[in-house]
Design a protein around this motif. Structure first.
Motif, PDB file in Angstrom:
ATOM      1  N   PRO A 126       0.806  -1.224   0.000  1.00  0.00           N
ATOM      2  CA  PRO A 126       0.000   0.000   0.000  1.00  0.00           C
ATOM      3  C   PRO A 126       0.841   1.277   0.000  1.00  0.00           C
ATOM      4  CG  PRO A 126      -0.943  -1.596   1.517  1.00  0.00           C
ATOM      5  CD  PRO A 126       0.379  -2.160   1.073  1.00  0.00           C
ATOM      6  N   GLU A 127       1.914   1.268   0.775  1.00  0.00           N
ATOM      7  CA  GLU A 127       2.775   2.459   0.780  1.00  0.00           C
ATOM      8  C   GLU A 127       3.457   2.660  -0.584  1.00  0.00           C
ATOM      9  OE1 GLU A 127       2.105   1.486   4.997  1.00  0.00           O
ATOM     10  OE2 GLU A 127       2.531   0.339   3.191  1.00  0.00           O
ATOM     11  N   ILE A 128       3.881   1.548  -1.190  1.00  0.00           N
ATOM     12  CA  ILE A 128       4.522   1.654  -2.517  1.00  0.00           C
ATOM     13  C   ILE A 128       3.530   2.200  -3.534  1.00  0.00           C
ATOM     14  CG2 ILE A 128       5.601   0.352  -4.372  1.00  0.00           C
ATOM     15  CD1 ILE A 128       7.366   0.714  -1.928  1.00  0.00           C
ATOM     16  N   ARG A 129       2.294   1.724  -3.486  1.00  0.00           N
ATOM     17  CA  ARG A 129       1.286   2.214  -4.429  1.00  0.00           C
ATOM     18  C   ARG A 129       0.959   3.687  -4.175  1.00  0.00           C
ATOM     19  NH1 ARG A 129      -2.931  -2.944  -4.277  1.00  0.00           N
ATOM     20  NH2 ARG A 129      -1.647  -4.354  -5.560  1.00  0.00           N
ATOM     21  N   ALA A 130       0.865   4.057  -2.916  1.00  0.00           N
ATOM     22  CA  ALA A 130       0.596   5.463  -2.597  1.00  0.00           C
ATOM     23  C   ALA A 130       1.724   6.363  -3.095  1.00  0.00           C
ATOM     24  CB  ALA A 130       0.400   5.624  -1.091  1.00  0.00           C
ATOM     25  N   LEU A 131       2.969   5.901  -2.956  1.00  0.00           N
ATOM     26  CA  LEU A 131       4.104   6.681  -3.435  1.00  0.00           C
ATOM     27  C   LEU A 131       4.100   6.773  -4.960  1.00  0.00           C
ATOM     28  CD1 LEU A 131       6.616   8.192  -2.470  1.00  0.00           C
ATOM     29  CD2 LEU A 131       7.914   6.066  -2.730  1.00  0.00           C
ATOM     30  N   ALA A 132       3.731   5.693  -5.641  1.00  0.00           N
ATOM     31  CA  ALA A 132       3.651   5.716  -7.107  1.00  0.00           C
ATOM     32  C   ALA A 132       2.557   6.676  -7.574  1.00  0.00           C
ATOM     33  CB  ALA A 132       3.390   4.310  -7.629  1.00  0.00           C
ATOM     34  N   THR A 133       1.421   6.662  -6.857  1.00  0.00           N
ATOM     35  CA  THR A 133       0.352   7.604  -7.200  1.00  0.00           C
ATOM     36  C   THR A 133       0.811   9.045  -7.036  1.00  0.00           C
ATOM     37  OG1 THR A 133      -1.324   5.979  -6.530  1.00  0.00           O
ATOM     38  CG2 THR A 133      -2.009   8.285  -6.669  1.00  0.00           C
ATOM     39  N   LEU A 134       1.538   9.312  -5.959  1.00  0.00           N
ATOM     40  CA  LEU A 134       2.079  10.649  -5.746  1.00  0.00           C
ATOM     41  C   LEU A 134       3.040  11.038  -6.873  1.00  0.00           C
ATOM     42  CD1 LEU A 134       2.460  13.156  -3.928  1.00  0.00           C
ATOM     43  CD2 LEU A 134       4.309  11.897  -2.781  1.00  0.00           C
ATOM     44  N   ASP A 135       3.889  10.093  -7.280  1.00  0.00           N
ATOM     45  CA  ASP A 135       4.837  10.381  -8.367  1.00  0.00           C
ATOM     46  C   ASP A 135       4.108  10.690  -9.668  1.00  0.00           C
ATOM     47  OD1 ASP A 135       6.942  10.020  -6.657  1.00  0.00           O
ATOM     48  OD2 ASP A 135       7.317   7.933  -7.266  1.00  0.00           O
ATOM     49  N   ARG A 136       3.070   9.917  -9.989  1.00  0.00           N
ATOM     50  CA  ARG A 136       2.324  10.168 -11.221  1.00  0.00           C
ATOM     51  C   ARG A 136       1.627  11.522 -11.172  1.00  0.00           C
ATOM     52  NH1 ARG A 136       1.016   4.618 -10.611  1.00  0.00           N
ATOM     53  NH2 ARG A 136      -0.993   5.180  -9.658  1.00  0.00           N
ATOM     54  N   THR A 137       1.037  11.833 -10.036  1.00  0.00           N
ATOM     55  CA  THR A 137       0.363  13.130  -9.906  1.00  0.00           C
ATOM     56  C   THR A 137       1.349  14.277 -10.046  1.00  0.00           C
ATOM     57  OG1 THR A 137      -1.283  12.121  -8.433  1.00  0.00           O
ATOM     58  CG2 THR A 137      -1.096  14.532  -8.410  1.00  0.00           C
ATOM     59  N   PHE A 138       2.471  14.126  -9.397  1.00  0.00           N
ATOM     60  CA  PHE A 138       3.482  15.187  -9.468  1.00  0.00           C
ATOM     61  C   PHE A 138       4.030  15.322 -10.891  1.00  0.00           C
ATOM     62  CE2 PHE A 138       6.058  18.077  -7.036  1.00  0.00           C
ATOM     63  CZ  PHE A 138       7.182  18.270  -7.830  1.00  0.00           C
ATOM     64  N   THR A 139       4.221  14.192 -11.575  1.00  0.00           N
ATOM     65  CA  THR A 139       4.719  14.234 -12.957  1.00  0.00           C
ATOM     66  C   THR A 139       3.721  14.936 -13.870  1.00  0.00           C
ATOM     67  OG1 THR A 139       5.973  12.204 -12.620  1.00  0.00           O
ATOM     68  CG2 THR A 139       5.525  12.852 -14.892  1.00  0.00           C
ATOM     69  N   LEU A 140       2.432  14.618 -13.712  1.00  0.00           N
ATOM     70  CA  LEU A 140       1.417  15.240 -14.551  1.00  0.00           C
ATOM     71  C   LEU A 140       1.344  16.744 -14.303  1.00  0.00           C
ATOM     72  CD1 LEU A 140      -0.949  15.034 -16.517  1.00  0.00           C
ATOM     73  CD2 LEU A 140      -2.440  14.524 -14.571  1.00  0.00           C
ATOM     74  N   VAL A 141       1.254  17.103 -13.025  1.00  0.00           N
ATOM     75  CA  VAL A 141       1.171  18.524 -12.703  1.00  0.00           C
ATOM     76  C   VAL A 141       2.450  19.253 -13.118  1.00  0.00           C
ATOM     77  CG1 VAL A 141       0.940  20.189 -10.817  1.00  0.00           C
ATOM     78  CG2 VAL A 141      -0.451  18.113 -10.826  1.00  0.00           C
ATOM     79  N   GLY A 142       3.593  18.623 -12.857  1.00  0.00           N
ATOM     80  CA  GLY A 142       4.856  19.246 -13.256  1.00  0.00           C
ATOM     81  C   GLY A 142       4.976  19.393 -14.759  1.00  0.00           C
ATOM     82  N   GLY A 143       4.516  18.358 -15.502  1.00  0.00           N
ATOM     83  CA  GLY A 143       4.573  18.455 -16.962  1.00  0.00           C
ATOM     84  C   GLY A 143       3.716  19.594 -17.486  1.00  0.00           C
ATOM     85  N   ILE A 144       2.511  19.728 -16.940  1.00  0.00           N
ATOM     86  CA  ILE A 144       1.650  20.832 -17.358  1.00  0.00           C
ATOM     87  C   ILE A 144       2.292  22.174 -17.024  1.00  0.00           C
ATOM     88  CG2 ILE A 144      -0.583  21.939 -16.960  1.00  0.00           C
ATOM     89  CD1 ILE A 144      -1.764  19.162 -16.481  1.00  0.00           C
TER      90      ILE A 144
END
Length: 427
Positions: A126-144
């Motif tokens: 669960p912690e690994i998945r939560a961290l991956a979700t955070l990374d994807r969100t940050f990547t999307l927002v950062g890319g925009i």
């Protein structure tokens, strides 16, 4: 009324715009990557610390239950206990350990006797998945954010490039003689300051040039009367070598004064163009009538609407300049609306040739001191501009300097069967 420069230069604008956009994008990517990495590491560390603390508290409670009641939710000496945990717990009373892999597991172990170890474990997925979700969100927002910042940088760079290009183009126009060109003020940054400096420079140059033109015109007007008196007085002198020498000098001085006055009239834009239809060959012959070392060759005849007096003045000046600085014979080749004036000398010197191709003929500039005033080509160039014609210079491939006068053609050209100077017409 002064004209205001506007427009853009594609090369300069794209270069500056691309560089600014790339610099902003690189800065945004670097900042975003650094921030993302930092957030990832901090979040991962916080997650692991919180998970270790929670599991360790559960293990402590389980060990207390085992010690008091003999039972506990923890496992005693499990066979799947990782070796690093087993090794670590021998030297310590209590340890936590994260086992990496496809399905990471968090372990907590406590030694309850010399041979027994009480162990708790749980999945860390669960912690690994939560961290991956955070990374994807940050990547999307950062890319925009990077795209938005890069577009803003591109817009800023293109705008800066356009303004810089306008300033450069206006400075080039001023250097080429368009002293009315100005830059429209825009903003209060360094480029706006540059534009204001260019405008100030153009104003100062215009004022100085106008003052010089007034002085030149005043001097020429003041000299005209005494030179005319000298010419009349010399005509009354008895014939002789001294008189002939004086007549030649006065004639040259009078011609110089007339040339300066002609330049002053063109500078003041007071010259009037009176057009009519004329054959190009007829104007060429009139221009060099009486000049022994100048000949006219007609390849193709044409009729043009122009000011014949000014065309003849141009051709006469070009022929005189060719005879003075080149070598005879001087040939005026008429090819439709184009007249080529060529001598058979060494051609234009390299320095003068470069000046003719960059800024055109300059007043009082000659190939060598004492060979003339340098006004002939300048007057020819000024007359050419008045007529809307074109005057170019080159060194002929077969030797000699060549000036090419191009006039606008009115009617279809007709072949000329013969020429008066014995040249054979070329097909």
């Amino acid at each position: 009324m002064r004209r205001t420069a506007s427009g853009s230069g594609r090369t300069l604008t794209m270069n500056i715009g691309t560089r600014v956009a790339l610099a902003v994008a690189a800065a945004a990517v670097t900042m975003g990557a650094a921030t993302g990495l930092l957030v990832h590491r901090v979040t991962a560390a916080d997650q692991l610390g919180a998970a270790r603390t929670a599991l360790d508290e559960r293990l402590t409670s389980a060990a207390h239950d085992y010690a008091t009641a003999g039972t506990s939710p923890a496992r005693l000496n499990p066979p799947d206990l990782p070796r690093p945990v087993a090794d670590a717990v021998r030297g310590r009373q209590r340890v936590t350990y994260l086992q990496d892999g496809a399905h990471p597991v968090l372990w907590a172990a406590i030694r309850v006797s010399d041979r027994d170890v009480l162990v708790l474990s749980r999945s860390y997925v669960p912690e690994i998945r939560a961290l991956a979700t955070l990374d994807r969100t940050f990547t999307l927002v950062g890319g925009i954010a990077i795209v938005v910042v890069s577009l803003a940088g591109l817009f800023l760079g293109v705008r800066m490039g356009r303004r810089a290009t306008v300033a450069a183009q206006t400075a080039e126009r001023i250097a080429n003689g368009d002293l009315d060109a100005r830059i429209r003020p825009d903003g209060r940054d360094e480029i706006a300051r540059l534009a204001a400096s260019v405008n100030t420079m153009a104003d100062a140059l215009w004022a100085r040039l106008q003052a010089e033109r007034r002085v030149t015109a005043d001097i020429a007007h003041e000299l005209r009367t005494p030179v005319a008196s000298m010419s009349t007085a010399v005509g009354l002198l008895p014939s002789g070598p001294v008189t002939d020498l004086l007549k030649g000098s006065v004639h040259n001085l009078r011609g110089l004064v007339e040339d300066v006055l002609e330049v002053a009239r063109m500078d003041a834009r007071a010259a009037v163009v009176e057009t009519e239809q004329r054959q190009v060959s007829a104007m060429a012959r009139r221009a060099v009538a009486g000049v022994e070392d100048a000949r006219v060759r007609v390849v193709r005849e044409a009729v043009v609407t122009t000011d014949p007096r000014r065309v003849e003045r141009i051709l006469a000046n070009l022929a005189a300049n060719a005879l003075r600085h080149g070598a005879p014979p001087v040939v005026l080749e008429v090819d439709g609306p184009v007249v080529r004036v060529r001598d058979h000398g060494p051609g234009f010197p390299a320095d003068l040739f470069a000046v003719l191709h960059t800024s055109g003929p300059q007043r009082f500039r000659t190939t060598a001191p004492g060979t003339g005033t340098g006004l002939g080509l300048a007057i020819a160039a000024g007359q050419t501009r008045l007529l809307g014609a074109r005057l170019t210079f080159r060194n002929h491939p077969e030797g000699g300097a060549e000036a090419i006068l191009g006039l606008p053609e009115d009617t279809a050209p007709k072949r000329h069967g013969s020429s008066s100077d014995g040249f054979v017409p070329q097909p």
